[in-house]
Design a protein around this motif. Structure first.
Motif, PDB file in Angstrom:
ATOM      1  N   THR A 158       0.848  -1.200   0.000  1.00  0.00           N
ATOM      2  CA  THR A 158       0.000   0.000   0.000  1.00  0.00           C
ATOM      3  C   THR A 158       0.879   1.244   0.000  1.00  0.00           C
ATOM      4  O   THR A 158       2.067   1.198   0.299  1.00  0.00           O
ATOM      5  CB  THR A 158      -0.907   0.052   1.243  1.00  0.00           C
ATOM      6  OG1 THR A 158      -0.095   0.233   2.398  1.00  0.00           O
ATOM      7  CG2 THR A 158      -1.766  -1.203   1.372  1.00  0.00           C
ATOM      8  N   ASP A 194      -3.745   8.664   0.335  1.00  0.00           N
ATOM      9  CA  ASP A 194      -4.372   7.946   1.439  1.00  0.00           C
ATOM     10  C   ASP A 194      -3.550   6.683   1.695  1.00  0.00           C
ATOM     11  O   ASP A 194      -3.312   5.900   0.769  1.00  0.00           O
ATOM     12  CB  ASP A 194      -5.800   7.589   1.039  1.00  0.00           C
ATOM     13  CG  ASP A 194      -6.569   6.816   2.094  1.00  0.00           C
ATOM     14  OD1 ASP A 194      -5.946   6.225   3.006  1.00  0.00           O
ATOM     15  OD2 ASP A 194      -7.807   6.792   1.994  1.00  0.00           O
ATOM     16  N   ALA A 206      -4.255   3.877   2.743  1.00  0.00           N
ATOM     17  CA  ALA A 206      -4.957   2.632   2.444  1.00  0.00           C
ATOM     18  C   ALA A 206      -5.054   2.335   0.943  1.00  0.00           C
ATOM     19  O   ALA A 206      -5.531   1.274   0.550  1.00  0.00           O
ATOM     20  CB  ALA A 206      -6.355   2.665   3.046  1.00  0.00           C
ATOM     21  N   THR A 207      -4.588   3.255   0.093  1.00  0.00           N
ATOM     22  CA  THR A 207      -4.672   3.066  -1.350  1.00  0.00           C
ATOM     23  C   THR A 207      -3.778   1.911  -1.795  1.00  0.00           C
ATOM     24  O   THR A 207      -2.595   1.884  -1.455  1.00  0.00           O
ATOM     25  CB  THR A 207      -4.219   4.354  -2.076  1.00  0.00           C
ATOM     26  OG1 THR A 207      -5.058   5.431  -1.655  1.00  0.00           O
ATOM     27  CG2 THR A 207      -4.299   4.201  -3.577  1.00  0.00           C
TER      28      THR A 207
END
Length: 85
Positions: A8, A20, A22-23
């Protein structure tokens, strides 16, 4: 020590910012036949290289190494990269 392959943007936060954490993280390659790959490693030269006693004179560079191929790049990603026909 084992190296955990980044999955990530959060894994790369030390090298990259503005995303972000979490991407999902992928590398897109080969504009004519677009494929997506996992990221294998993030390194910086000359810091992470064996210098063999030679002092590097070039400025530091961060390198992103491609890992395992996942498959064809989604059309929306190819479009965002400007690789669409």
């Amino acid at each position: 020590m084992t190296y955990k392959h980044p999955q990530t943007v959060g894994d790369l936060i030390a090298a990259l910012s503005g995303y972000d954490p979490a991407t999902p993280l992928r590398i897109a390659a080969q504009p004519g036949y677009p494929m997506e790959h996992h990221l294998a490693r993030v390194v910086r030269t000359p810091d992470d290289a064996q210098s063999w006693g030679i002092r590097p004179t070039d400025p530091p560079v961060a390198w992103l190494g491609t890992g395992e191929q996942i498959g064809h790049l989604p059309a929306i990603a190819a479009d965002a990269l400007g690789w669409s026909a």
